[in-house]
Design an enzyme around this catalytic site. Sequence first.
Site, PDB file in Angstrom:
ATOM      1  N   LYS A  20       0.853  -1.196   0.000  1.00  0.00           N
ATOM      2  CA  LYS A  20       0.000   0.000   0.000  1.00  0.00           C
ATOM      3  C   LYS A  20       0.885   1.242   0.000  1.00  0.00           C
ATOM      4  CE  LYS A  20      -2.231   1.611   3.737  1.00  0.00           C
ATOM      5  NZ  LYS A  20      -2.080   3.071   3.728  1.00  0.00           N
TER       6      LYS A  20
ATOM      7  N   LEU B 162      -4.976   6.890  -1.439  1.00  0.00           N
ATOM      8  CA  LEU B 162      -4.971   8.358  -1.437  1.00  0.00           C
ATOM      9  C   LEU B 162      -6.270   8.904  -0.844  1.00  0.00           C
ATOM     10  CD1 LEU B 162      -3.244   9.102  -4.869  1.00  0.00           C
ATOM     11  CD2 LEU B 162      -2.249   9.121  -2.579  1.00  0.00           C
ATOM     12  N   LYS B 163      -7.173   8.037  -0.473  1.00  0.00           N
ATOM     13  CA  LYS B 163      -8.428   8.424   0.190  1.00  0.00           C
ATOM     14  C   LYS B 163      -9.061   9.626  -0.509  1.00  0.00           C
ATOM     15  CE  LYS B 163      -7.087   6.568   4.706  1.00  0.00           C
ATOM     16  NZ  LYS B 163      -5.652   6.292   4.517  1.00  0.00           N
TER      17      LYS B 163
ATOM     18  N   HIS C 157     -11.368  12.398  -1.882  1.00  0.00           N
ATOM     19  CA  HIS C 157     -12.537  13.070  -1.278  1.00  0.00           C
ATOM     20  C   HIS C 157     -12.643  14.451  -1.919  1.00  0.00           C
ATOM     21  CE1 HIS C 157     -14.762  14.373   2.669  1.00  0.00           C
ATOM     22  NE2 HIS C 157     -15.544  14.377   1.595  1.00  0.00           N
TER      23      HIS C 157
ATOM     24  N   ILE D 195     -15.169  16.801  -5.257  1.00  0.00           N
ATOM     25  CA  ILE D 195     -16.396  16.761  -6.063  1.00  0.00           C
ATOM     26  C   ILE D 195     -16.278  15.605  -7.060  1.00  0.00           C
ATOM     27  CG2 ILE D 195     -16.858  19.229  -5.775  1.00  0.00           C
ATOM     28  CD1 ILE D 195     -15.800  19.630  -8.661  1.00  0.00           C
TER      29      ILE D 195
ATOM     30  N   THR E 201      -9.116   4.837  11.581  1.00  0.00           N
ATOM     31  CA  THR E 201      -8.786   4.082  12.795  1.00  0.00           C
ATOM     32  C   THR E 201      -8.032   4.936  13.818  1.00  0.00           C
ATOM     33  OG1 THR E 201      -6.941   3.186  11.509  1.00  0.00           O
ATOM     34  CG2 THR E 201      -8.804   1.746  11.853  1.00  0.00           C
TER      35      THR E 201
ATOM     36  N   ARG F 235      -2.186  -4.871  15.399  1.00  0.00           N
ATOM     37  CA  ARG F 235      -1.079  -4.836  16.351  1.00  0.00           C
ATOM     38  C   ARG F 235      -1.037  -6.129  17.162  1.00  0.00           C
ATOM     39  NH1 ARG F 235      -0.574  -0.820  13.967  1.00  0.00           N
ATOM     40  NH2 ARG F 235       0.011   1.266  14.575  1.00  0.00           N
TER      41      ARG F 235
END
Length: 238
Positions: free
Chosen positions: A34, A63-64, A66, A68, A123, A184
């Site tokens: 990733k 790259l999330k 977000h 238009i 998270t 974890r």
Amino acid sequence: MNIRRKIVCALDTADLDRAVQTVRRVAPHVGAFKIGHALTLPYGLGVIDRLREAGADRIFLDLKFHDIPNSVALGVREAARRGVWMLTLHLSGGPAMITAAVEEAHEHSDDVAPLLVGVSVLTSLDEATLHSHLGVERSLPEHMVGLSKMGCECGLDGVVCSVQEVANIRRAIGHGVIVTPGIRPSSSPKHDQKRTGDAHTALDSGADYLVIGRVLTDSPDPKHALAELGLLEEGVAS
Ligand code: C5P
């Protein structure tokens, strides 16, 4: 699917040499890598080819998105053209943005379209922050389920959620892909994460892919790090 294919190593570094070395060291033990802003801002999407040459077959572009719908569609187009395996977008972008991304992903990939997965609540956030700073009145699980269902109804392949929400989200979205970061071993520090958990709880609750960053990349011995997570199975990740 064997466990190795379910493990995604997060390359959170802006140092390309370090990323390439990590890929060479870790590739035999994981199914994908990733990358995010740290590598794509300095090197562009050309970094994908460099990582492929080092042994990263499947690239998850995190790259999330977000923005238009038109702007997100343009970004998704570039990612799809480069054959990324998976990419993320923020569910709070809403149905029009998500639908535009889904259409673009299918139209512009040469072969198999990338898997599109939606992020609802990071998270690194907890319920208190959601209520007092982000103005969300629903409980954290309700908010995540609501956004995740909406995303899948708009055509997303799946969603991202922490170990703590996997079972709930699995019930809500049926067969969609679930990607789980914040993994974890119990002995390890949480760093900047709030909602963490162990690998086997995630898998047993229905996660398809585990995103593992610092626990894996900060360790000189990936086999040891995976063994600590209980993910080193004889003949699988060894
Ligand atoms: O080092 P660590 O295992 O905490 O890294 C987790 C990775 O998963 C990071 O690359 C982070 O960007 C990503 N991620 C996350 N929470 C989300 C979505 C992605 O931690 N909701």
